[in-house]
Design a protein around this motif. Structure first.
Motif, PDB file in Angstrom:
ATOM      1  N   GLN A 158       0.642  -1.272   0.011  1.00  0.00           N
ATOM      2  CA  GLN A 158      -0.014  -0.058  -0.128  1.00  0.00           C
ATOM      3  C   GLN A 158       0.763   1.277   0.062  1.00  0.00           C
ATOM      4  O   GLN A 158       0.509   2.186  -0.601  1.00  0.00           O
ATOM      5  CB  GLN A 158      -0.988  -0.019   1.098  1.00  0.00           C
ATOM      6  CG  GLN A 158      -1.952   1.056   1.142  1.00  0.00           C
ATOM      7  CD  GLN A 158      -3.063   0.897   0.200  1.00  0.00           C
ATOM      8  OE1 GLN A 158      -3.424  -0.178  -0.080  1.00  0.00           O
ATOM      9  NE2 GLN A 158      -3.479   1.993  -0.347  1.00  0.00           N
ATOM     10  N   LEU A 159       2.083   1.192   0.477  1.00  0.00           N
ATOM     11  CA  LEU A 159       3.070   2.433   0.645  1.00  0.00           C
ATOM     12  C   LEU A 159       3.828   2.435  -0.566  1.00  0.00           C
ATOM     13  O   LEU A 159       4.215   3.674  -0.616  1.00  0.00           O
ATOM     14  CB  LEU A 159       3.765   2.361   2.078  1.00  0.00           C
ATOM     15  CG  LEU A 159       3.055   2.325   3.356  1.00  0.00           C
ATOM     16  CD1 LEU A 159       4.192   2.409   4.408  1.00  0.00           C
ATOM     17  CD2 LEU A 159       2.156   3.556   3.497  1.00  0.00           C
ATOM     18  N   SER A 205       3.779   6.042  -2.376  1.00  0.00           N
ATOM     19  CA  SER A 205       3.280   6.926  -1.880  1.00  0.00           C
ATOM     20  C   SER A 205       4.029   8.061  -1.276  1.00  0.00           C
ATOM     21  O   SER A 205       3.691   9.272  -0.791  1.00  0.00           O
ATOM     22  CB  SER A 205       2.546   6.373  -0.503  1.00  0.00           C
ATOM     23  OG  SER A 205       3.292   5.888   0.270  1.00  0.00           O
ATOM     24  N   ARG A 241      -3.854   1.928   4.275  1.00  0.00           N
ATOM     25  CA  ARG A 241      -4.622   2.786   3.331  1.00  0.00           C
ATOM     26  C   ARG A 241      -5.332   4.113   4.294  1.00  0.00           C
ATOM     27  O   ARG A 241      -5.342   5.146   4.048  1.00  0.00           O
ATOM     28  CB  ARG A 241      -5.732   2.337   2.551  1.00  0.00           C
ATOM     29  CG  ARG A 241      -6.680   3.024   1.849  1.00  0.00           C
ATOM     30  CD  ARG A 241      -7.673   2.228   1.087  1.00  0.00           C
ATOM     31  NE  ARG A 241      -8.341   1.115   1.632  1.00  0.00           N
ATOM     32  CZ  ARG A 241      -9.560   1.437   2.428  1.00  0.00           C
ATOM     33  NH1 ARG A 241      -9.939   2.712   2.586  1.00  0.00           N
ATOM     34  NH2 ARG A 241     -10.172   0.592   3.015  1.00  0.00           N
ATOM     35  N   LEU A 255      -2.893   6.610   5.673  1.00  0.00           N
ATOM     36  CA  LEU A 255      -2.609   7.628   4.813  1.00  0.00           C
ATOM     37  C   LEU A 255      -3.924   8.351   4.642  1.00  0.00           C
ATOM     38  O   LEU A 255      -3.733   9.698   4.381  1.00  0.00           O
ATOM     39  CB  LEU A 255      -2.480   6.848   3.339  1.00  0.00           C
ATOM     40  CG  LEU A 255      -1.118   6.067   3.281  1.00  0.00           C
ATOM     41  CD1 LEU A 255      -0.954   5.590   1.648  1.00  0.00           C
ATOM     42  CD2 LEU A 255       0.011   7.023   3.427  1.00  0.00           C
ATOM     43  N   GLU A 314      -3.696  12.621   5.603  1.00  0.00           N
ATOM     44  CA  GLU A 314      -4.207  13.352   4.454  1.00  0.00           C
ATOM     45  C   GLU A 314      -5.362  14.427   5.118  1.00  0.00           C
ATOM     46  O   GLU A 314      -5.878  15.181   4.323  1.00  0.00           O
ATOM     47  CB  GLU A 314      -4.582  12.879   3.182  1.00  0.00           C
ATOM     48  CG  GLU A 314      -3.263  12.151   2.587  1.00  0.00           C
ATOM     49  CD  GLU A 314      -3.675  11.547   1.443  1.00  0.00           C
ATOM     50  OE1 GLU A 314      -4.913  11.293   1.090  1.00  0.00           O
ATOM     51  OE2 GLU A 314      -2.831  10.683   0.720  1.00  0.00           O
TER      52      GLU A 314
END
Length: 275
Positions: free
Chosen positions: A16-17, A20, A238, A241, A245
């Motif tokens: 997932q990272l 990113s 996820r 993150l 954000e």
């Protein structure tokens, strides 16, 4: 870090990272040492990381919420609700019911369970090992087997599984099946049974939980409950993150487990089940 299930979770986090711009920093807190876990969290806060993912923490909920007030926090493996952090967890009740019913359907009545000591301060409903032990008791009782309930409380390590199995085998009559609360403990159970000269599953069936990659190896072939650690890791990363954000609303993600029968479980001796 020796628990192979954690490696599956970290694989998902890494997936997932990727791309990113964020990197995972791993800190081991100590699965039964609250002070060590607290020091690990404080070290990450002091270094001003962007967010924290805690896997199966034993930290009290009140402290988790304090940490979440300082930076984005995701908790993996605990069931409690909080408006301060996100939770990713397995339906441990459903998974345990799947495996215990599987053993009962194979004709087993003397089914032992290996749990681990409660080192945390969370509510019982929040901690996977307590949920699995309680569901084991419930399913056994529902099938009229309350007199056969046998729990060895050690640890979900190979050593704990070994010691727990020796404890269960000392009962008379001994169990014909053992449900280890984690694959790692089940590996120790297999070693103890081999040492005792007992065959698996001819004399004693063994089932685990986590469906780690080692469980699928042909020379182990361990029946286990799949809670998809990679999916849990991807989802946790996820959500983290999203928190970084700016998302503030709490999210909960539950994985639906599935039973993966393999060669380590079979009919109870003399039962004729599964023939």
């Amino acid at each position: 870090m020796r628990n192979p299930f954690f490696a599956d979770v970290l694989d998902g986090v890494g997936e997932q990272l990727g791309g990113s711009g964020y990197q995972a920093i791993l800190v081991q807190g100590g699965s039964t040492d609250l002070a060590a876990e607290s020091r690990a969290v404080e070290a990450l806060i002091d270094r001003q990381v962007d967010g924290i993912l805690m896997i199966a923490p034993i930290t009290p909920k009140s402290r988790l919420e304090e940490v979440a007030g300082e930076m984005p926090l995701i908790v993996l493996g605990r069931h409690e609700r909080s408006s301060a952090y996100d939770a990713v967890f397995d339906d441990d009740d459903a998974g345990t019911e799947l495996v215990v019913r599987h053993l009962i359907e194979l004709g087993h009545r003397r089914i032992g369970h290996i749990s681990q000591r409660n080192a945390g301060r969370g509510k019982p409903v929040a901690l996977p090992h307590l949920t699995r032990a309680e569901t084991y008791r419930r399913v056994m009782t529902e099938h009229g087997l309350e007199g056969e309930i046998a729990i060895a409380t050690t640890s979900w390590t190979e050593e704990g599984g070994y010691d727990g199995t020796r404890e269960l085998l000392a009962r008379s009559p001994r169990p014909t099946a053992i449900f280890a609360g984690a694959d790692q403990a089940a590996f120790g159970a297999l070693s103890a049974l081999h040492e005792a000269g007992l065959s698996v599953p001819g004399d004693v069936s063994v089932a685990g939980y986590d469906n780690t990659r080692l469980a699928a190896m042909a020379n182990i072939s361990l029946t286990s409950v799949d809670q998809d650690g990679t999916l849990m890791g991807r989802t946790a990363a996820r959500l983290l993150l999203e928190r970084v954000e700016g998302r503030t609303a709490a999210m909960r993600f539950s994985v639906t487990p599935a039973l993966v029968p393999r060669l380590s479980t079979g009919p109870a001796p003399g039962s004729g089940a599964g023939a």
